[in-house]
Design a protein around this motif. Structure first.
Motif, PDB file in Angstrom:
ATOM      1  N   PHE A 179       0.829  -1.209   0.000  1.00  0.00           N
ATOM      2  CA  PHE A 179       0.000   0.000   0.000  1.00  0.00           C
ATOM      3  C   PHE A 179       0.866   1.263   0.000  1.00  0.00           C
ATOM      4  O   PHE A 179       0.687   2.167  -0.837  1.00  0.00           O
ATOM      5  CB  PHE A 179      -0.909  -0.037   1.235  1.00  0.00           C
ATOM      6  CG  PHE A 179      -1.605   1.258   1.535  1.00  0.00           C
ATOM      7  CD1 PHE A 179      -2.589   1.753   0.695  1.00  0.00           C
ATOM      8  CD2 PHE A 179      -1.283   1.981   2.676  1.00  0.00           C
ATOM      9  CE1 PHE A 179      -3.232   2.960   0.983  1.00  0.00           C
ATOM     10  CE2 PHE A 179      -1.920   3.171   2.966  1.00  0.00           C
ATOM     11  CZ  PHE A 179      -2.895   3.669   2.123  1.00  0.00           C
ATOM     12  N   VAL A 180       1.830   1.329   0.916  1.00  0.00           N
ATOM     13  CA  VAL A 180       2.665   2.527   1.039  1.00  0.00           C
ATOM     14  C   VAL A 180       3.596   2.665  -0.162  1.00  0.00           C
ATOM     15  O   VAL A 180       3.859   3.781  -0.619  1.00  0.00           O
ATOM     16  CB  VAL A 180       3.470   2.490   2.362  1.00  0.00           C
ATOM     17  CG1 VAL A 180       4.447   3.660   2.444  1.00  0.00           C
ATOM     18  CG2 VAL A 180       2.522   2.522   3.555  1.00  0.00           C
ATOM     19  N   LEU A 181       4.071   1.555  -0.694  1.00  0.00           N
ATOM     20  CA  LEU A 181       4.969   1.617  -1.845  1.00  0.00           C
ATOM     21  C   LEU A 181       4.260   2.204  -3.059  1.00  0.00           C
ATOM     22  O   LEU A 181       4.840   3.006  -3.804  1.00  0.00           O
ATOM     23  CB  LEU A 181       5.513   0.222  -2.166  1.00  0.00           C
ATOM     24  CG  LEU A 181       6.518   0.126  -3.312  1.00  0.00           C
ATOM     25  CD1 LEU A 181       7.717   1.039  -3.058  1.00  0.00           C
ATOM     26  CD2 LEU A 181       6.985  -1.313  -3.495  1.00  0.00           C
ATOM     27  N   ASN A 232     -11.265   5.022   4.620  1.00  0.00           N
ATOM     28  CA  ASN A 232      -9.894   5.334   5.017  1.00  0.00           C
ATOM     29  C   ASN A 232      -9.092   4.045   5.161  1.00  0.00           C
ATOM     30  O   ASN A 232      -9.277   3.299   6.129  1.00  0.00           O
ATOM     31  CB  ASN A 232      -9.904   6.106   6.335  1.00  0.00           C
ATOM     32  CG  ASN A 232      -8.499   6.546   6.769  1.00  0.00           C
ATOM     33  OD1 ASN A 232      -7.514   6.227   6.112  1.00  0.00           O
ATOM     34  ND2 ASN A 232      -8.431   7.257   7.872  1.00  0.00           N
ATOM     35  N   PRO A 233      -8.174   3.741   4.243  1.00  0.00           N
ATOM     36  CA  PRO A 233      -7.391   2.495   4.359  1.00  0.00           C
ATOM     37  C   PRO A 233      -6.501   2.479   5.595  1.00  0.00           C
ATOM     38  O   PRO A 233      -6.196   1.410   6.124  1.00  0.00           O
ATOM     39  CB  PRO A 233      -6.561   2.472   3.072  1.00  0.00           C
ATOM     40  CG  PRO A 233      -6.542   3.887   2.588  1.00  0.00           C
ATOM     41  CD  PRO A 233      -7.823   4.497   3.024  1.00  0.00           C
ATOM     42  N   GLY A 257      -9.310  -8.567   2.331  1.00  0.00           N
ATOM     43  CA  GLY A 257      -9.246  -8.808   0.890  1.00  0.00           C
ATOM     44  C   GLY A 257      -9.392  -7.528   0.085  1.00  0.00           C
ATOM     45  O   GLY A 257      -8.666  -7.314  -0.898  1.00  0.00           O
ATOM     46  N   VAL A 258     -10.325  -6.664   0.492  1.00  0.00           N
ATOM     47  CA  VAL A 258     -10.512  -5.387  -0.206  1.00  0.00           C
ATOM     48  C   VAL A 258      -9.260  -4.529  -0.088  1.00  0.00           C
ATOM     49  O   VAL A 258      -8.805  -3.922  -1.074  1.00  0.00           O
ATOM     50  CB  VAL A 258     -11.739  -4.640   0.353  1.00  0.00           C
ATOM     51  CG1 VAL A 258     -11.809  -3.219  -0.199  1.00  0.00           C
ATOM     52  CG2 VAL A 258     -13.020  -5.393   0.020  1.00  0.00           C
ATOM     53  N   PHE A 259      -8.690  -4.476   1.113  1.00  0.00           N
ATOM     54  CA  PHE A 259      -7.480  -3.676   1.305  1.00  0.00           C
ATOM     55  C   PHE A 259      -6.332  -4.224   0.466  1.00  0.00           C
ATOM     56  O   PHE A 259      -5.558  -3.465  -0.133  1.00  0.00           O
ATOM     57  CB  PHE A 259      -7.084  -3.658   2.783  1.00  0.00           C
ATOM     58  CG  PHE A 259      -5.824  -2.902   3.071  1.00  0.00           C
ATOM     59  CD1 PHE A 259      -5.830  -1.519   3.150  1.00  0.00           C
ATOM     60  CD2 PHE A 259      -4.613  -3.566   3.257  1.00  0.00           C
ATOM     61  CE1 PHE A 259      -4.668  -0.809   3.401  1.00  0.00           C
ATOM     62  CE2 PHE A 259      -3.448  -2.871   3.518  1.00  0.00           C
ATOM     63  CZ  PHE A 259      -3.482  -1.486   3.590  1.00  0.00           C
ATOM     64  N   ALA A 260      -6.192  -5.549   0.407  1.00  0.00           N
ATOM     65  CA  ALA A 260      -5.110  -6.159  -0.375  1.00  0.00           C
ATOM     66  C   ALA A 260      -5.273  -5.847  -1.863  1.00  0.00           C
ATOM     67  O   ALA A 260      -4.295  -5.483  -2.545  1.00  0.00           O
ATOM     68  CB  ALA A 260      -5.091  -7.667  -0.138  1.00  0.00           C
ATOM     69  N   PHE A 262      -6.950  -3.345  -3.222  1.00  0.00           N
ATOM     70  CA  PHE A 262      -6.729  -1.913  -3.411  1.00  0.00           C
ATOM     71  C   PHE A 262      -5.242  -1.583  -3.397  1.00  0.00           C
ATOM     72  O   PHE A 262      -4.760  -0.772  -4.205  1.00  0.00           O
ATOM     73  CB  PHE A 262      -7.454  -1.138  -2.313  1.00  0.00           C
ATOM     74  CG  PHE A 262      -7.171   0.345  -2.318  1.00  0.00           C
ATOM     75  CD1 PHE A 262      -7.715   1.170  -3.294  1.00  0.00           C
ATOM     76  CD2 PHE A 262      -6.345   0.905  -1.354  1.00  0.00           C
ATOM     77  CE1 PHE A 262      -7.454   2.536  -3.299  1.00  0.00           C
ATOM     78  CE2 PHE A 262      -6.076   2.268  -1.349  1.00  0.00           C
ATOM     79  CZ  PHE A 262      -6.634   3.085  -2.329  1.00  0.00           C
ATOM     80  N   SER A 263      -4.493  -2.211  -2.492  1.00  0.00           N
ATOM     81  CA  SER A 263      -3.056  -1.944  -2.375  1.00  0.00           C
ATOM     82  C   SER A 263      -2.307  -2.396  -3.617  1.00  0.00           C
ATOM     83  O   SER A 263      -1.417  -1.692  -4.111  1.00  0.00           O
ATOM     84  CB  SER A 263      -2.492  -2.642  -1.127  1.00  0.00           C
ATOM     85  OG  SER A 263      -3.111  -2.167   0.042  1.00  0.00           O
ATOM     86  N   VAL A 264      -2.662  -3.567  -4.135  1.00  0.00           N
ATOM     87  CA  VAL A 264      -2.011  -4.075  -5.349  1.00  0.00           C
ATOM     88  C   VAL A 264      -2.313  -3.156  -6.537  1.00  0.00           C
ATOM     89  O   VAL A 264      -1.419  -2.825  -7.331  1.00  0.00           O
ATOM     90  CB  VAL A 264      -2.468  -5.515  -5.639  1.00  0.00           C
ATOM     91  CG1 VAL A 264      -1.983  -5.962  -7.016  1.00  0.00           C
ATOM     92  CG2 VAL A 264      -1.941  -6.463  -4.569  1.00  0.00           C
ATOM     93  N   ALA A 265      -3.579  -2.732  -6.663  1.00  0.00           N
ATOM     94  CA  ALA A 265      -3.944  -1.816  -7.751  1.00  0.00           C
ATOM     95  C   ALA A 265      -3.203  -0.491  -7.617  1.00  0.00           C
ATOM     96  O   ALA A 265      -2.755   0.089  -8.620  1.00  0.00           O
ATOM     97  CB  ALA A 265      -5.457  -1.579  -7.738  1.00  0.00           C
ATOM     98  N   LEU A 266      -3.059  -0.020  -6.389  1.00  0.00           N
ATOM     99  CA  LEU A 266      -2.337   1.226  -6.148  1.00  0.00           C
ATOM    100  C   LEU A 266      -0.869   1.087  -6.521  1.00  0.00           C
ATOM    101  O   LEU A 266      -0.272   1.997  -7.119  1.00  0.00           O
ATOM    102  CB  LEU A 266      -2.479   1.617  -4.676  1.00  0.00           C
ATOM    103  CG  LEU A 266      -2.016   3.021  -4.266  1.00  0.00           C
ATOM    104  CD1 LEU A 266      -2.882   4.083  -4.923  1.00  0.00           C
ATOM    105  CD2 LEU A 266      -2.069   3.164  -2.743  1.00  0.00           C
TER     106      LEU A 266
END
Length: 285
Positions: A179-181, A232-233, A257-260, A262-266
């Motif tokens: 996510f941060v990357l 807010n993630p 799962g949603v956070f994962a 979203f993070s990959v897409a980001l």
């Protein structure tokens, strides 16, 4: 005319896909460089001090003791039930929420000035610039890992137990790194293109601090403002860390799962933007 457009679009896609392949190859082949840069960033603040790396453990220990003493003992704020002594709760609650947020804010603030502050690397055509955000993100997360080790020690000392879910902290940190990357790639690119982005980013980070349940519990959010937490993630991360470390509970599988995803897409979008602007970096520094 349409054929020319199709050809240009295909070339752009080929260039982007080859850029992704080159970036992934650089991650693996230059992993020693990523580790070197991350380690240099991690220990830079301790060089020249008498205790050296010991401060990586002493600083979080002092903060935990300070937060527990002031907020739990003196002010008496209580957000969680601690068997035998409810006064122990808020200092640990606050510090556990601060750790993932500090890793987030430090990585983003560093990324905004990353290209300009590393101009000696950027101007070197053979240097893999894409490893800079990766090493910075890795360094900030490892730094906060020391904080979680100290927090676990304090929990064991004060409450006499540790939750088995602590073994999942590295998994959650891995999701946070993705996510941060992704955000670091975006703001590193924007920082090279827009000189004032760093000041704007600092203001945004301050807003995110107060919009994240760090100093307030989710249970106190009015229903008409619950969407602030939902979108807010960072709220997911903070609550997930508290559940795993302090309560021994796992975050909801659906939210994880949603956070994962979203993070990959980001990350994919951020890296694509970075690689697209990368050829201009040498002219922007």
């Amino acid at each position: 005319m349409q054929a020319r457009v199709d050809i240009e679009a295909r070339e752009a896609n080929d260039g982007l896909s080859s850029g992704f392949r080159a970036a992934l190859s650089n991650y693996y082949e230059r992993r020693w460089l990523v580790l070197y840069l991350a380690r240099r960033q991690l220990f830079a603040g301790y060089q020249g001090s008498f205790l050296g790396v010991a401060w990586a453990f002493l600083t979080p220990l002092l903060l935990v003791v300070l937060y527990t003493l002031i907020f739990s003992e003196i002010i008496g704020i209580r957000f969680r039930d601690v068997e035998g002594d409810n006064s122990l709760n808020f200092g640990l609650y606050l510090y556990c929420g601060l750790l993932p947020f500090l890793a987030f804010s430090e990585a983003l603030n560093r990324s905004a000035a990353m290209i300009k502050s590393n101009s000696q690397y950027v101007k070197n055509l053979v240097f893999p610039t894409e490893v800079l955000p990766l090493s910075t993100t890795l360094g900030t997360l490892v730094d906060k890992l020391f904080g979680f080790v100290v927090l676990a020690g304090v929990l064991l000392f004060l409450e006499g137990r540790l939750n088995w879910t602590l073994v999942l902290v590295p998994v959650l940190m891995g999701l946070q790194m993705i996510f941060v990357l992704g955000l670091s790639y975006i703001f590193a690119t924007l920082g090279a293109l827009v000189p004032d982005i760093r000041s704007t980013l600092q203001a945004v980070v301050r807003v995110m601090f107060f919009a994240t349940p760090i100093i307030w519990p989710v249970s106190q959010v009015p229903d008409h403002l619950s969407w602030v937490v939902t979108i807010n993630p960072l709220a997911f991360l903070v609550e997930a860390y508290r559940g795993i470390v302090l309560e021994g509970t796992l975050p909801p599988l659906w939210h994880t799962g949603v956070f994962a995803l979203f993070s990959v897409a980001l990350l994919v979008g951020g890296l694509a933007l970075f690689l697209k602007v990368k050829p201009r970096f040498a002219d922007l520094v």
